[in-house]
Motif scaffolding. Structure first.
Motif, PDB file in Angstrom:
ATOM      1  N   ALA A 100       0.751  -1.378  -0.100  1.00 44.76           N
ATOM      2  CA  ALA A 100       0.065   0.001   0.003  1.00 44.76           C
ATOM      3  C   ALA A 100       0.957   1.107  -0.032  1.00 44.76           C
ATOM      4  CB  ALA A 100      -0.959  -0.005   1.141  1.00 44.76           C
ATOM      5  N   HIS A 101       2.169   1.282   0.293  1.00 47.43           N
ATOM      6  CA  HIS A 101       2.878   2.393   0.497  1.00 47.43           C
ATOM      7  C   HIS A 101       3.831   2.518  -0.764  1.00 47.43           C
ATOM      8  CE1 HIS A 101       2.482   1.125   4.612  1.00 47.43           C
ATOM      9  NE2 HIS A 101       2.458   2.288   4.732  1.00 47.43           N
ATOM     10  N   PHE A 102       3.526   1.636  -1.906  1.00 44.43           N
ATOM     11  CA  PHE A 102       4.365   1.636  -3.319  1.00 44.43           C
ATOM     12  C   PHE A 102       3.229   1.580  -4.439  1.00 44.43           C
ATOM     13  CE2 PHE A 102       7.377  -0.212  -0.247  1.00 44.43           C
ATOM     14  CZ  PHE A 102       8.462   0.410  -0.606  1.00 44.43           C
ATOM     15  N   SER A 103       3.519   2.525  -5.514  1.00 46.90           N
ATOM     16  CA  SER A 103       2.645   2.346  -6.368  1.00 46.90           C
ATOM     17  C   SER A 103       2.753   1.576  -7.626  1.00 46.90           C
ATOM     18  CB  SER A 103       2.512   3.785  -6.990  1.00 46.90           C
ATOM     19  OG  SER A 103       3.582   4.312  -7.432  1.00 46.90           O
ATOM     20  N   ASP A 104       3.904   1.189  -7.769  1.00 50.91           N
ATOM     21  CA  ASP A 104       4.601   0.164  -8.577  1.00 50.91           C
ATOM     22  C   ASP A 104       4.602  -1.294  -8.236  1.00 50.91           C
ATOM     23  OD1 ASP A 104       6.238  -1.307 -10.563  1.00 50.91           O
ATOM     24  OD2 ASP A 104       7.635   0.689 -10.993  1.00 50.91           O
ATOM     25  N   GLU A 105       4.122  -2.115  -9.162  1.00 52.35           N
ATOM     26  CA  GLU A 105       4.017  -3.533  -8.837  1.00 52.35           C
ATOM     27  C   GLU A 105       5.367  -4.339  -8.649  1.00 52.35           C
ATOM     28  OE1 GLU A 105       1.286  -5.539 -11.870  1.00 52.35           O
ATOM     29  OE2 GLU A 105      -0.278  -4.488 -10.942  1.00 52.35           O
ATOM     30  N   LYS A 106       6.522  -3.524  -9.302  1.00 50.05           N
ATOM     31  CA  LYS A 106       8.006  -4.015  -9.260  1.00 50.05           C
ATOM     32  C   LYS A 106       8.649  -2.796  -8.881  1.00 50.05           C
ATOM     33  CE  LYS A 106       7.554  -7.907 -12.469  1.00 50.05           C
ATOM     34  NZ  LYS A 106       8.070  -8.390 -13.689  1.00 50.05           N
ATOM     35  N   PRO A 107       8.613  -2.649  -7.499  1.00 49.41           N
ATOM     36  CA  PRO A 107       9.371  -1.231  -7.225  1.00 49.41           C
ATOM     37  C   PRO A 107      10.939  -1.513  -7.491  1.00 49.41           C
ATOM     38  CG  PRO A 107       7.994  -2.154  -5.374  1.00 49.41           C
ATOM     39  CD  PRO A 107       7.875  -3.104  -6.493  1.00 49.41           C
ATOM     40  N   PRO A 108      11.608  -0.408  -8.275  1.00 50.67           N
ATOM     41  CA  PRO A 108      12.934  -0.446  -8.720  1.00 50.67           C
ATOM     42  C   PRO A 108      14.025  -0.948  -7.693  1.00 50.67           C
ATOM     43  CG  PRO A 108      12.080   1.532  -8.861  1.00 50.67           C
ATOM     44  CD  PRO A 108      10.937   0.989  -8.377  1.00 50.67           C
ATOM     45  N   TRP A 109      13.772  -0.597  -6.368  1.00 52.22           N
ATOM     46  CA  TRP A 109      14.717  -0.713  -5.335  1.00 52.22           C
ATOM     47  C   TRP A 109      14.759  -1.924  -4.823  1.00 52.22           C
ATOM     48  CZ3 TRP A 109      18.478   2.656  -7.049  1.00 52.22           C
ATOM     49  CH2 TRP A 109      17.672   3.621  -7.779  1.00 52.22           C
ATOM     50  N   PHE A 110      13.661  -2.815  -4.723  1.00 52.48           N
ATOM     51  CA  PHE A 110      13.598  -3.763  -4.110  1.00 52.48           C
ATOM     52  C   PHE A 110      14.616  -4.842  -4.172  1.00 52.48           C
ATOM     53  CE2 PHE A 110       9.079  -4.566  -2.270  1.00 52.48           C
ATOM     54  CZ  PHE A 110       8.994  -3.399  -2.064  1.00 52.48           C
ATOM     55  N   GLU A 111      14.926  -5.361  -5.488  1.00 53.32           N
ATOM     56  CA  GLU A 111      15.940  -6.271  -5.704  1.00 53.32           C
ATOM     57  C   GLU A 111      17.345  -5.983  -5.084  1.00 53.32           C
ATOM     58  OE1 GLU A 111      17.887  -8.966  -9.209  1.00 53.32           O
ATOM     59  OE2 GLU A 111      15.944  -8.029  -9.527  1.00 53.32           O
ATOM     60  N   PRO A 112      17.742  -4.869  -5.353  1.00 57.49           N
ATOM     61  CA  PRO A 112      19.090  -4.388  -4.732  1.00 57.49           C
ATOM     62  C   PRO A 112      18.985  -4.547  -3.306  1.00 57.49           C
ATOM     63  CG  PRO A 112      18.440  -2.862  -6.345  1.00 57.49           C
ATOM     64  CD  PRO A 112      17.336  -3.684  -6.264  1.00 57.49           C
ATOM     65  N   LEU A 113      18.021  -4.397  -2.685  1.00 60.96           N
ATOM     66  CA  LEU A 113      17.905  -4.318  -1.073  1.00 60.96           C
ATOM     67  C   LEU A 113      17.391  -5.711  -0.472  1.00 60.96           C
ATOM     68  CD1 LEU A 113      16.173  -0.764  -0.897  1.00 60.96           C
ATOM     69  CD2 LEU A 113      18.590  -1.485   0.297  1.00 60.96           C
ATOM     70  N   GLY A 114      17.452  -6.757  -1.407  1.00 55.81           N
ATOM     71  CA  GLY A 114      17.012  -8.079  -1.174  1.00 55.81           C
ATOM     72  C   GLY A 114      15.655  -8.318  -0.824  1.00 55.81           C
ATOM     73  N   PHE A 115      14.766  -7.735  -1.702  1.00 58.01           N
ATOM     74  CA  PHE A 115      13.271  -8.072  -1.478  1.00 58.01           C
ATOM     75  C   PHE A 115      12.864  -8.482  -3.074  1.00 58.01           C
ATOM     76  CE2 PHE A 115      14.095  -4.704   1.827  1.00 58.01           C
ATOM     77  CZ  PHE A 115      13.627  -5.523   2.935  1.00 58.01           C
ATOM     78  N   GLY A 116      12.055  -9.415  -3.028  1.00 57.23           N
ATOM     79  CA  GLY A 116      11.118  -9.833  -4.052  1.00 57.23           C
ATOM     80  C   GLY A 116       9.738  -9.160  -4.200  1.00 57.23           C
ATOM     81  N   THR A 117       9.132  -9.273  -5.007  1.00 55.43           N
ATOM     82  CA  THR A 117       7.784  -8.614  -5.136  1.00 55.43           C
ATOM     83  C   THR A 117       6.693  -9.104  -4.193  1.00 55.43           C
ATOM     84  OG1 THR A 117       7.177 -10.394  -6.984  1.00 55.43           O
ATOM     85  CG2 THR A 117       8.034  -8.069  -7.650  1.00 55.43           C
ATOM     86  N   GLU A 118       7.013 -10.272  -3.555  1.00 56.10           N
ATOM     87  CA  GLU A 118       6.193 -11.029  -2.581  1.00 56.10           C
ATOM     88  C   GLU A 118       6.151 -10.132  -1.328  1.00 56.10           C
ATOM     89  OE1 GLU A 118      10.286 -12.695  -1.928  1.00 56.10           O
ATOM     90  OE2 GLU A 118       8.940 -12.399  -3.775  1.00 56.10           O
ATOM     91  N   THR A 119       7.111  -9.484  -1.267  1.00 56.16           N
ATOM     92  CA  THR A 119       7.222  -8.454  -0.124  1.00 56.16           C
ATOM     93  C   THR A 119       6.079  -7.478  -0.036  1.00 56.16           C
ATOM     94  OG1 THR A 119       9.705  -8.612  -0.225  1.00 56.16           O
ATOM     95  CG2 THR A 119       8.672  -6.853   0.959  1.00 56.16           C
ATOM     96  N   LEU A 120       5.652  -7.195  -1.185  1.00 57.76           N
ATOM     97  CA  LEU A 120       4.410  -6.157  -1.394  1.00 57.76           C
ATOM     98  C   LEU A 120       3.212  -6.703  -0.638  1.00 57.76           C
ATOM     99  CD1 LEU A 120       4.686  -5.078  -5.240  1.00 57.76           C
ATOM    100  CD2 LEU A 120       5.193  -3.683  -3.120  1.00 57.76           C
ATOM    101  N   HIS A 121       3.122  -7.990  -0.466  1.00 58.12           N
ATOM    102  CA  HIS A 121       2.266  -8.689   0.385  1.00 58.12           C
ATOM    103  C   HIS A 121       2.337  -8.667   1.824  1.00 58.12           C
ATOM    104  CE1 HIS A 121       0.213  -8.950  -3.554  1.00 58.12           C
ATOM    105  NE2 HIS A 121       1.211  -9.867  -3.973  1.00 58.12           N
ATOM    106  N   TRP A 122       3.524  -8.441   2.375  1.00 61.34           N
ATOM    107  CA  TRP A 122       4.000  -8.885   3.663  1.00 61.34           C
ATOM    108  C   TRP A 122       3.013  -7.668   4.588  1.00 61.34           C
ATOM    109  CZ3 TRP A 122       9.734  -9.207   3.941  1.00 61.34           C
ATOM    110  CH2 TRP A 122      10.116 -10.250   3.338  1.00 61.34           C
TER     111      TRP A 122
END
Length: 199
Positions: A89-111
């Motif tokens: 809910a805090h991100f508008s992109d389904e694949k936030p560009p900075w997730f992968e470099p910081l060690g997160f996958g798209t599944e994090t959006l549902h946490w």
């Protein structure tokens, strides 16, 4: 003068503070506990009342609407704020560009935010402010909750971001070794103001 300029800034009966950070430069800021480091960052981000001038690429903060200023002059506080239950809910992109470099996958959006550790919150808060492509990063102990591996990941990411975008960075750290690694100049906050010191 491009970059971030602070001229005779007073906030919470502290100051005057004056400094300039050039585009692409990272400056470390240290000071005793209670010296006002976080208050200074909040004033620069236009979150707290202040007197004096703050300019971004020679444009005064008074000429930029506060919400736009805070996107361009982005504060990462020591404890990040979350106002929705789910991370996505805090991100508008389904694949936030900075997730992968910081060690997160798209599944994090549902946490659920409630399940995040303090270190995960801090890394995700960094990803959240980078989405706006800020021209200034105000970092208040951004790696204090991280393990050694993630400290280096965040340091490298911020270094790459400022080199790629020309963003100016003011980095508050209690760790002298980190300050020496990340900063090209080193500042000390005292009751008299800001002074330069060796790493």
């Amino acid at each position: 003068m491009n970059g971030l300029s602070i001229i005779d800034l007073y906030t919470h009966e502290r100051g005057p503070y004056s400094l300039h950070i050039a585009p692409g430069e990272c400056v470390s800021l240290r000071g005793d506990s209670g010296s006002g480091k976080s208050l200074l960052l909040r004033a620069i981000a236009d979150l707290d009342p202040h007197d004096g001038e703050i300019l971004l690429d020679e444009t005064p903060s008074t000429q930029i609407a506060a919400p736009q200023w805070r996107k361009q002059v982005a504060l990462l506080p020591a404890e990040s704020q979350w106002w929705q239950d789910e991370v996505g809910a805090h991100f508008s992109d389904e694949k936030p560009p900075w997730f992968e470099p910081l060690g997160f996958g798209t599944e994090t959006l549902h946490w659920q935010v409630s399940r995040l550790s303090s270190g995960e919150k801090q890394r995700l808060a960094l990803a959240r402010i980078l989405v706006n492509k800020p021209r200034v990063l105000l970092l208040d102990e951004p790696t204090a909750s991280l393990d050694a591996d993630n400290v280096l990941i965040v340091e490298r990411l911020i270094s790459e971001y400022r080199h790629d975008t020309g963003a100016a960075v003011l980095w508050v750290s209690h760790d002298a070794r980190q300050a020496a690694r990340v900063g090209s100049r080193h500042l000390q906050l005292t009751a008299e103001g800001i002074r330069e010191h060796s790493a």
